[in-house]
Motif scaffolding. Sequence first.
Motif, mmCIF file in Angstrom:
data_model
loop_
_atom_site.group_PDB
_atom_site.id
_atom_site.type_symbol
_atom_site.label_atom_id
_atom_site.label_comp_id
_atom_site.label_asym_id
_atom_site.label_seq_id
_atom_site.Cartn_x
_atom_site.Cartn_y
_atom_site.Cartn_z
ATOM 1 N N ASN A 269 0.831 -1.199 0.000
ATOM 2 C CA ASN A 269 0.000 0.000 0.000
ATOM 3 C C ASN A 269 0.870 1.255 0.000
ATOM 4 O O ASN A 269 0.572 2.233 -0.716
ATOM 5 C CB ASN A 269 -0.929 -0.008 1.213
ATOM 6 N N ARG A 272 2.305 1.673 -3.427
ATOM 7 C CA ARG A 272 1.264 2.136 -4.346
ATOM 8 C C ARG A 272 1.060 3.640 -4.212
ATOM 9 O O ARG A 272 0.856 4.345 -5.206
ATOM 10 C CB ARG A 272 -0.042 1.402 -4.055
ATOM 11 N N GLN A 280 -2.073 5.097 -10.408
ATOM 12 C CA GLN A 280 -2.349 4.050 -9.427
ATOM 13 C C GLN A 280 -3.288 2.968 -9.959
ATOM 14 O O GLN A 280 -3.061 1.779 -9.700
ATOM 15 C CB GLN A 280 -2.892 4.667 -8.138
ATOM 16 N N PHE A 283 -1.190 0.741 -11.966
ATOM 17 C CA PHE A 283 -0.358 -0.066 -11.079
ATOM 18 C C PHE A 283 -1.128 -1.296 -10.598
ATOM 19 O O PHE A 283 -0.612 -2.414 -10.620
ATOM 20 C CB PHE A 283 0.095 0.792 -9.894
ATOM 21 N N ASP A 284 -2.385 -1.085 -10.176
ATOM 22 C CA ASP A 284 -3.220 -2.208 -9.723
ATOM 23 C C ASP A 284 -3.464 -3.202 -10.850
ATOM 24 O O ASP A 284 -3.453 -4.424 -10.646
ATOM 25 C CB ASP A 284 -4.556 -1.680 -9.193
#
Length: 546
Positions: A269, A272, A280, A283-284
């Motif tokens: 987290n 991230r 973001q 990224f996920d």
Amino acid sequence: MEKKITFLKRFSSFKVVLIYAVVSAVYIFTSDYFLELFTHDAVLISKVQTVKGLIFIILTSLLIHELMRRNIVKITDYYQQIIDIKQQTEEQSKQSRQEYISLFNHSPLPMWIFDLETLRFLNVNEAACEHYGYSFDEFMTMNIKDIRPETEIPQMEALLTTAIQNADSSFLGLMKHRKKNGEMIQVKLKTSQVNFESRNGILVTAVDITQEINTQNKLLATNLRLQQACEIATMGYWTNDLATSEIIWSEEVYKLFELNPDTFELTLNNIRNCFHPDDQPKFDEEMQKVFESDAVIEGEHKIITGTGKIKWVLERIHLVRDQNHEPIKLEGIVLDITKKKQNEHEIIQSNERFKILAKATVEAIIDWDLENDSIFYGEGFNSMFGYTTMNADTDLWKKNIHAEDSKRVIKDLNKAIKDPGKEFFNSEYRFVKCNGNIAYIQHKGIFIRNDKGEVIRIIGAMVDLTESLEKMNTIEQQNKTLKDISWTQSHVVRAPLANLLGLINLLKENKKMGYTDERLIDYIGESATKLDHIIHEIVQKSSQKS
């Protein structure tokens, strides 16, 4: 063992005496007691005492004989055991020595024994002869200083001094040795003191670790170069153990993200949150995609560093699986591509400006990339020549040069390309427009060369000189007309004009003299008519050329 034998001897003698004393005392007292019970006659008692004495002597002799026999048997058994044990010990010692010698000679590691006083070799195994290059006989004429470099001898002498002072001393460490061919090697030595052929010696086992040290040095150098390369490339490495959720960053990753490893907690987290809010979700998505494919997942992201800077990074992620194809670890690299993105942005802006300039200019721009064999045609090719530049053929320019000029222009261009000293190209030729008309072109270009002097790009501009040439031709024609008029004025017009001026002066002189000549008036009329005719021709010629 000798103490035990002495003890047995003493114990056996004491035991015989003790038994003899006890038996004698019991016999004497009991025999006298029973004798008095039977008779009180002195003569009879004396005779019985004699008989009793003889019987006692016989019994005690038998008893002593039996006791001595038994003791002799026991002592003999003990001696036999001692002899058996001694023989067994000698056989075991001999066998152990043979086994030791066999192990010594057939050991794959170089081994030798040297005299602690003379330092001469006492025994050397086959591995030592093979590894060091000396024969066994050669070793037997040498001492241990002969295989040491001079710089190592003081250290060796210090160790020998310790060995002489302490019989239990040993050594385990690194030394340098010299082979017969002069090659220096690094060896790991292990020593212990032994008694060999009644001499105090040192048993040495040597392990050549030269290659291992060289390999370690190469690995250290490689790791150093790799670390330097990572620092130069601003690239870092990271891993994520899926079983323990332990995340590890290399030092370069911390530097790239401008974070303190002592204070930043490595959680998924927190990592991230280091990415730009716009990136973001991406990224996920990539973290999810890496579990769905065995391929390397690659992506470019914006990050916000610990100091608030915005950087661009290229990230490559790979999923590691075990033998059962179960995911066990994520590993990846992070590369700083901020400068690359900035350069790309500048190139895009530069290309946009170039395209705008290509549209605004009255010239036809050609940008020829020789490395990729691609050509960009400016808007001038459409506005000036009528060709559609969208998806234009790379040979558009070449195949529309006028047939009479094409060979010359291409030859001059290729010659200039091959000459490393040439930076510019300038040529004039005719170019066929889309509608078939001929345009007169001036083509100027600049060569962009690499470090080897090879042309990798040509940027040129084509200027349509057709209208200018027509105007120049008109001006040249007008200049010619003016020259003709000037010549006419200076020669044809001047003759009748001179006649008129002369006749008029002559007429004035005659008038002063009172004399009138009618012929002069006729002459003046003819000259004036001729002059008027010439002036009309000049006016007509000027009208035609304009």
